[in-house]
Structure formats: C-alpha cells, structure tokens
Scaffold this active site. Sequence first.
Site, mmCIF file in Angstrom:
data_model
loop_
_atom_site.group_PDB
_atom_site.id
_atom_site.type_symbol
_atom_site.label_atom_id
_atom_site.label_comp_id
_atom_site.label_asym_id
_atom_site.label_seq_id
_atom_site.Cartn_x
_atom_site.Cartn_y
_atom_site.Cartn_z
ATOM 1 N N SER A 92 0.820 -1.199 0.000
ATOM 2 C CA SER A 92 0.000 0.000 0.000
ATOM 3 C C SER A 92 0.862 1.260 0.000
ATOM 4 O O SER A 92 1.625 1.492 -0.921
ATOM 5 C CB SER A 92 -0.962 -0.029 1.186
ATOM 6 N N ASP A 241 -3.186 6.424 -2.992
ATOM 7 C CA ASP A 241 -2.069 5.705 -2.371
ATOM 8 C C ASP A 241 -1.586 4.615 -3.321
ATOM 9 O O ASP A 241 -2.056 4.508 -4.459
ATOM 10 C CB ASP A 241 -2.449 5.173 -0.989
ATOM 11 N N ASP A 243 -1.732 1.256 -3.716
ATOM 12 C CA ASP A 243 -2.592 0.262 -4.347
ATOM 13 C C ASP A 243 -3.945 0.840 -4.733
ATOM 14 O O ASP A 243 -4.851 0.113 -5.119
ATOM 15 C CB ASP A 243 -2.753 -0.980 -3.464
ATOM 16 N N ASP A 245 -6.422 2.032 -3.134
ATOM 17 C CA ASP A 245 -7.640 1.723 -2.381
ATOM 18 C C ASP A 245 -8.030 2.873 -1.447
ATOM 19 O O ASP A 245 -9.020 2.776 -0.728
ATOM 20 C CB ASP A 245 -7.500 0.412 -1.601
#
Length: 256
Positions: A92, A241, A243, A245
């Site tokens: 992440s 961010d 990833d 999400d």
Amino acid sequence: AYDVRGPVPEALDEPLAEAVGRGFAELVRRREPATTRILVGRDMRPSGVPLGEAVVRGVTAAGLDVGDLGLAALVYFASGHLGAPGIVLTASHNPAGDNGMKFCLSAAAPLGYDTGLDEVEAAAVAALAEGPPAQAAPPAGGRRGEVVAMDLLEAFVDHVRSFVDVDRLRPLKVVADTANGMGGLVVPAAFAGLPFELDVLYPELDGTFPNHPADPIHPENLRDLQDRVLAVGADVGLAFDGDADRMFLVDERARP
C-alpha cells in the site's frame, strides 16, 4: 491485524511467501470446502513478481487453482465478483522497499489476525521449520492446482460506474496524482469516455516511487497535486495511495 507487511527480503522473502500462500490455501480448504480457486493479484512493486510467483506455488501445492489477476490491486472486487477468496500482494502506502499481502475469503469477507490470519501464520511457521521438501510436497489427493490468467479491469470499471448515473455527469477539469502507483492503471480506465478533462500526474507504474511516496495522508505528498490544480484551474484534485484503495481530495483552491 489484517495483513502481512515488511521489508523485502529482510522480513518477507520467497520461502515465506510460498509458506503463507499454502497456509492460506489450507485455511480456505477448511473454511470453504467447496472452493476450488484463489485469486492472486499484485501491485507495481518489483518484488511483487517473485513474491507473487511464490504465493502461487504455495496455493497450487495445496491443491487449489489460482486465478492470476497479474498487475491488479482490485482483488476485493474480484473476490466479490467471482465469489472466490483472494490475496493481493501490496504494501500500500509503505516505502518502496516493503511489500506485503492482504487476504479475503469469498465475497470479499475480511480476514484478520483474530479471524484466521493467526492460523495462516502458524501453518507458515511450521512449514518453514520443516524446510523446502515439506513445502514442496503435494496435497493428500496428489493434485496440484492449475493457474489461469484473468483480466478484470473492464469489469471493475463497469462496477465503479454502476454507482452513478453517468448521463448526469457534467464537465469537470480533474487532476489525479497517482504517484506511480496502481491508480496509473485504474484511473484512466475508469475516467475514459466521461465528460471530464483528466490530467494525470506520475501515471507510470513504478514501485520505486521516483517522484514522491504514494502516501497522501502526509501533506508534503500533496504538494505536486496542489500546484497542478492551481496551475490549470482544475475543479478538483485526487491523490491516490500505492494500491489505489484510498483517495484524498483537494478542492479548486487546492485545500485538502
């Protein structure tokens, strides 16, 4: 509490990734006996390629098939869309040297340390203690799983657009800072054909994060986005961010 994450290879290497993949597959076999497939995707970090291959080896060694989503951090969507458990390799917003794994059971049911990840940990620790031959052993039935490549980006875009009436969208000028993360893949696809003028900062997928960390919770990582919003007179700025999400927003005056 809900994932595996740390520096590569100091805390997370291929033998551990393979052991975790097998441990998760064994958990799935206990929890969801009818399940035959686990979905596996990864973000753009270079270490995700060998770590992902190791996870796939672990899952298939436990006798389950793998739906290989490749370069895709949309595993939660895929899990709900296909009704299968999933693993996404990502750290992440963590630094470039880290990687990790997040897990879910079928229909994107969350998996945390108190709800099964502790069992995966115990299985992985035991497998590593036994050594590579034990990890490589086939399941009791003797069948190894198969790997099938899958591309769900188009289905994901359709799903995102299902939340709104696209015919009611009005023209907007939008700046998106995807920070060399997975947003560089997803954002242009999601916005294609909509009445928005889209300006993407750092769209190249590069897990070394050459421009700034993909961690928009820190104000210093919003500065490039804020400058561009003001420079082009945008209506809104989006910061993703690693990833993709999480998304932070700045308004037309570049205020978070």
